[in-house]
Scaffold this active site. Structure first.
Site, PDB file in Angstrom:
ATOM      1  N   HIS A   1      16.584   6.614   8.650  1.00  0.00           N
ATOM      2  CA  HIS A   1      16.748   8.044   8.378  1.00  0.00           C
ATOM      3  C   HIS A   1      15.392   8.600   7.940  1.00  0.00           C
ATOM      4  O   HIS A   1      14.714   7.992   7.105  1.00  0.00           O
ATOM      5  CB  HIS A   1      17.796   8.253   7.277  1.00  0.00           C
ATOM      6  CG  HIS A   1      18.053   9.695   7.000  1.00  0.00           C
ATOM      7  ND1 HIS A   1      18.787  10.490   7.859  1.00  0.00           N
ATOM      8  CD2 HIS A   1      17.645  10.496   5.991  1.00  0.00           C
ATOM      9  CE1 HIS A   1      18.817  11.724   7.373  1.00  0.00           C
ATOM     10  NE2 HIS A   1      18.144  11.752   6.243  1.00  0.00           N
TER      11      HIS A   1
ATOM     12  N   ASP B   1      24.671   8.830   6.047  1.00  0.00           N
ATOM     13  CA  ASP B   1      23.354   8.573   5.420  1.00  0.00           C
ATOM     14  C   ASP B   1      23.500   8.096   3.972  1.00  0.00           C
ATOM     15  O   ASP B   1      22.604   8.314   3.146  1.00  0.00           O
ATOM     16  CB  ASP B   1      22.454   9.821   5.464  1.00  0.00           C
ATOM     17  CG  ASP B   1      22.192  10.295   6.885  1.00  0.00           C
ATOM     18  OD1 ASP B   1      22.127   9.448   7.786  1.00  0.00           O
ATOM     19  OD2 ASP B   1      22.065  11.514   7.084  1.00  0.00           O
TER      20      ASP B   1
ATOM     21  N   SER C   1      13.739   5.826   5.460  1.00  0.00           N
ATOM     22  CA  SER C   1      14.533   4.792   4.802  1.00  0.00           C
ATOM     23  C   SER C   1      15.322   4.022   5.851  1.00  0.00           C
ATOM     24  O   SER C   1      15.881   4.623   6.776  1.00  0.00           O
ATOM     25  CB  SER C   1      15.558   5.419   3.844  1.00  0.00           C
ATOM     26  OG  SER C   1      14.952   6.323   2.949  1.00  0.00           O
TER      27      SER C   1
ATOM     28  N   ASN D   1      20.637   1.688   9.931  1.00  0.00           N
ATOM     29  CA  ASN D   1      20.190   3.001  10.404  1.00  0.00           C
ATOM     30  C   ASN D   1      18.830   3.295   9.810  1.00  0.00           C
ATOM     31  O   ASN D   1      18.493   2.812   8.724  1.00  0.00           O
ATOM     32  CB  ASN D   1      21.179   4.086   9.958  1.00  0.00           C
ATOM     33  CG  ASN D   1      20.809   5.460  10.503  1.00  0.00           C
ATOM     34  OD1 ASN D   1      20.370   5.586  11.652  1.00  0.00           O
ATOM     35  ND2 ASN D   1      20.961   6.492   9.688  1.00  0.00           N
TER      36      ASN D   1
HETATM   37  C1  GRF Z   1      13.944   9.182  14.091  1.00  0.00           C
HETATM   38  O1  GRF Z   1      13.229  10.179  13.422  1.00  0.00           O
HETATM   39  C2  GRF Z   1      14.972   8.572  13.184  1.00  0.00           C
HETATM   40  O2  GRF Z   1      14.590   8.563  11.847  1.00  0.00           O
HETATM   41  C3  GRF Z   1      16.163   9.463  13.375  1.00  0.00           C
HETATM   42  O3  GRF Z   1      16.115   9.807  14.750  1.00  0.00           O
HETATM   43  C4  GRF Z   1      14.774   9.743  15.213  1.00  0.00           C
HETATM   44  C5  GRF Z   1      14.759   8.863  16.426  1.00  0.00           C
HETATM   45  O4  GRF Z   1      13.529   8.873  17.081  1.00  0.00           O
HETATM   46  N1  GRF Z   1      17.368   8.797  12.966  1.00  0.00           N
HETATM   47  P1  GRF Z   1      13.288   7.938  18.343  1.00  0.00           P
HETATM   48  O5  GRF Z   1      14.368   8.243  19.373  1.00  0.00           O
HETATM   49  O6  GRF Z   1      13.346   6.504  17.888  1.00  0.00           O
HETATM   50  O7  GRF Z   1      11.935   8.316  18.850  1.00  0.00           O
END
Ligand code: GRF
Length: 214
Positions: free
Chosen positions: A109, A145, A136, A107
């Site tokens: 985050h 998370d 991260s 993931n």
């Molecule tokens: C990102 O900010 C990521 O960190 C979070 O969700 C957002 C996804 O953005 N988990 P995208 O759909 O890849 O533009």
């Protein structure tokens, strides 16, 4: 070649960064499928433009989380990915799902974990007066998370920043960090044993860091 499945719910800009890294020959991988929890996610358009198979599963078609996750597992296993990448997937995963993909589930985050788990991370970093923020990439465990962090990208918080400008800076750093972590996986230097990430055969004592100028 590393086979990747990507889970999205929205814009899919991280998905795009991975597609671009593959196209550029930086990442030796193929995306075997993109699964979205929203039928209108723009990431589906990006996937289709790149000729990647897609699937959509929507909450309202399932009585509970377990049945949704079982359907998701079935779809993903049909794509037989080496790694499942969560890229803006706005759902909490069942323990069964997470355990099934343990060590193969990543993931991203938008904070320097363990700071700011959950939502509104950019606003919280601004409110706290932090001078550094970032994102991260971590292996996913059942704790939200909370899985072991592999790598982080640090960006400065400028005095002139508002939530929008900071979000954009972190987002750009995500687009470098996620493909980089996948390159390490594809090269076999990043592995997972007994709940911990290893780099070049040694446990990672601290998250690996990518620094980025504003
Ligand atoms: C990102 O900010 C990521 O960190 C979070 O969700 C957002 C996804 O953005 N988990 P995208 O759909 O890849 O533009």
């Amino acid at each position: 070649m590393l086979k990747i499945a990507v889970l999205i719910s929205g814009s899919g800009s991280n998905l795009q960064a991975i597609i671009d890294a593959i196209k550029a020959g930086i990442l030796n991988a193929e995306i075997s499928g993109v699964l979205s929890s929203k039928a209108d996610a723009y990431g589906l358009v990006r996937a289709q433009a790149a000729g990647i198979p897609t699937a959509v599963l929507v909450n309202s078609d399932f009585p509970d989380r377990e049945s949704f996750d079982r359907a998701m597992l079935q779809q993903l296993d049909a794509w037989s990915p080496d790694v499942v990448v969560l890229a803006g997937f706005m759902r909490i995963l069942s323990r069964h799902f997470v355990t099934h993909y343990e060590g193969r589930l990543l993931n991203i985050h938008p904070s320097l974990l363990p700071k700011y788990k959950g939502l509104h991370t950019h606003r919280r970093a601004l409110e706290a007066g932090d001078t550094e923020h970032g994102c991260s990439v971590h292996f996913v465990t059942p704790e939200l998370d909370g899985g072991p962090v592999i790598a982080q990208s640090v960006v400065p918080v400028l005095r002139s920043d508002n939530e929008e400008t900071l979000t954009e800076r972190v987002h750009k750093s995500e687009h470098r960090l996620y493909p980089q972590v996948l390159v390490w996986m594809a090269e076999g230097v990043l592995t997972f044993h007994e709940g911990r990430p290893f780099f070049n055969g040694s446990p990672i004592p601290e998250p690996l860091q990518l620094h980025q100028k504003p």
